[in-house]
Write an enzyme that holds these catalytic residues in place. Sequence first.
Site, mmCIF file in Angstrom:
data_model
loop_
_atom_site.group_PDB
_atom_site.id
_atom_site.type_symbol
_atom_site.label_atom_id
_atom_site.label_comp_id
_atom_site.label_asym_id
_atom_site.label_seq_id
_atom_site.Cartn_x
_atom_site.Cartn_y
_atom_site.Cartn_z
ATOM 1 N N LYS A 91 0.704 -1.243 0.058
ATOM 2 C CA LYS A 91 0.028 -0.034 -0.161
ATOM 3 C C LYS A 91 0.825 1.329 0.060
ATOM 4 O O LYS A 91 1.877 1.265 0.805
ATOM 5 C CB LYS A 91 -1.047 0.160 1.188
ATOM 6 N N GLN A 112 7.143 4.149 3.673
ATOM 7 C CA GLN A 112 5.684 3.402 4.010
ATOM 8 C C GLN A 112 5.757 2.137 4.662
ATOM 9 O O GLN A 112 4.561 2.092 5.292
ATOM 10 C CB GLN A 112 5.366 3.295 2.533
ATOM 11 N N LYS A 115 5.376 3.577 8.275
ATOM 12 C CA LYS A 115 4.524 4.250 8.569
ATOM 13 C C LYS A 115 3.050 3.432 8.549
ATOM 14 O O LYS A 115 2.309 3.597 9.446
ATOM 15 C CB LYS A 115 4.364 5.374 7.298
ATOM 16 N N LYS A 127 5.076 1.892 -3.186
ATOM 17 C CA LYS A 127 5.330 3.110 -3.686
ATOM 18 C C LYS A 127 5.454 2.876 -5.058
ATOM 19 O O LYS A 127 6.254 2.018 -5.661
ATOM 20 C CB LYS A 127 6.385 4.047 -2.975
ATOM 21 N N GLY A 166 -2.459 8.335 -4.466
ATOM 22 C CA GLY A 166 -1.918 9.491 -4.910
ATOM 23 C C GLY A 166 -0.584 9.745 -4.124
ATOM 24 O O GLY A 166 -0.429 9.418 -2.894
ATOM 25 N N ASP A 167 0.076 10.834 -4.619
ATOM 26 C CA ASP A 167 1.181 11.554 -3.866
ATOM 27 C C ASP A 167 1.531 12.429 -4.626
ATOM 28 O O ASP A 167 0.355 13.318 -5.108
ATOM 29 C CB ASP A 167 2.515 10.375 -3.922
ATOM 30 N N ASN A 242 -1.906 19.390 -1.999
ATOM 31 C CA ASN A 242 -2.994 18.687 -1.104
ATOM 32 C C ASN A 242 -2.589 18.553 0.222
ATOM 33 O O ASN A 242 -3.372 19.242 0.893
ATOM 34 C CB ASN A 242 -3.007 17.194 -1.740
#
Length: 447
Positions: A91, A112, A115, A127, A166-167, A242
Amino acid sequence: MKNLSLIQLLEQVKSRNPHEIEFHHAVEEVLNSLEPLFEVEPKWLKSGILERIVEPERLIHFRVSWVDDGGVVRVNRGFRVQFNSALGPYKGGLRFHPSVRPSIIKFLGFEQCFKNALTGLPMGGGKGGSDFDPKGKSDGEIMRFCQAFMSELYRHIGSDIDVPAGDMGVGAREIGYLYGMYKKLSNVHAQGVLTGKSVNFGGSLVRTQATGYGLVYFVQNMLKDKNEDFKGKRVIVSGSGNVSIYAIEKAQELGALVVACSDSNGTIVDENGLDLALIKEIKEVKRERIQRYCNVHPNAIYHPDPKALYDVRCDIALPCATQGEIQIEQAQSLYDNGCRFVAEGANMPSSLKAIQFFLDQGVYFGPAKAANAGGVATSGLEMSQNSLRLAWAFEEVDQRLHGIMDQIYAQAKQTAIVYKDPDNLVMGSNIASFKRLAEAMLAQGVL
Ligand code: NDP
Ligand code: 2IT
């Protein structure tokens, strides 16, 4: 670092991944803060856990060919790193930015994993992205690029395999085009394959706001620990994308005076407090430069340098733009200008020296893995809603997000206390997330 096996492992990572400085940085930060754990619990050094954790399970690299509005064929590079699946399907987001290369994707994928472990939700780490530059592209070009990108990616992902989101450079518009192409190629309306979707087809309320709101909820905990709150605090936020926009929104709602933000060209400072509706119109609707802010508010000052942000006097700094924006010079400048709280909305915005400086000077520091986990946590909630075929109300998702951020803070803080450095949330979050991840890896055997 004094532990010989950690020093050797870092050297091995550097020689196996030459010139990938961002990836080296991410690994060094984690290994460094795990040292106090290994001193008291050396069992974690066994079973090759560390050797395995620094090596991605899979790195996919592909060609993306598409045709621009002038009929010219363009070729970009696409990537997906599937870093660690011990806790759940891979993810993590997709980044479209010209700086994207394996080192960037690997550092983001590595971070990630930890996290996602902190969120407590069943998500592994991944990622992806491309060196495609969305700036100046027409809507048609964005759509064709997303379709070309998905025409390769689709064979590697799935709701129970790998779930991108998204990123930087990838928001609801891009996720929509990516989802449409996935559906067409697979002939399945599997909504859980991507998160950050529009609410019309399986997206979650609050996902748009989640990283920025979550960051501010995390900082609320940091402030509370020092018997303070957001009211009347001067805040600066880097970027105007964002994460930045919704960090500004929530900080303002809690009574902060947000005086400055930036984009990759420059910084705006508005002593009256930023006009967020105008920033949303410039960046979200028109996709223009932040400099235009001064056309409407001539009292505001524009500096044609994004780093000028860090010379603005503030109590709280929220770096929400990109990696490497706070080097030791910016850290020193923040400290000299009265900043006492820094929390990372972006991934790895602070250099290792800058982080050490904050810790040494008593600037209370919220590391990215913990502070910006609200985005992926809400993606996890989107996956839950997709599985249930239900959509929760805004307030319900927001409350869950708030609860997750409070719990992430509590884990980081309590772990920092146990390992005898109570204000070191870098160490606290790295140790807490490592233990969850390593335990799952140990339980599943050597893979
Ligand atoms: P966006 O693409 O929406 O916005 C990025 C913003 O940063 C833009 O305003 C961009 O300006 C600005 N920017 C880029 N480079 C610089 C620079 N060198 N100096 C100043 N500003 C710069 O991305 P996001 O907001 O989604 O992501 C921002 C950061 O947050 C990234 O590090 C990302 O990995 C991280 N993050 C994002 C999450 C998410 O859910 N979106 C979740 C967790 C972390 P310009 O318009 O000029 O390009
Ligand atoms: O860095 C991040 O945590 C993100 N870009 C969000 C990833 C996600 O899957 O929502």
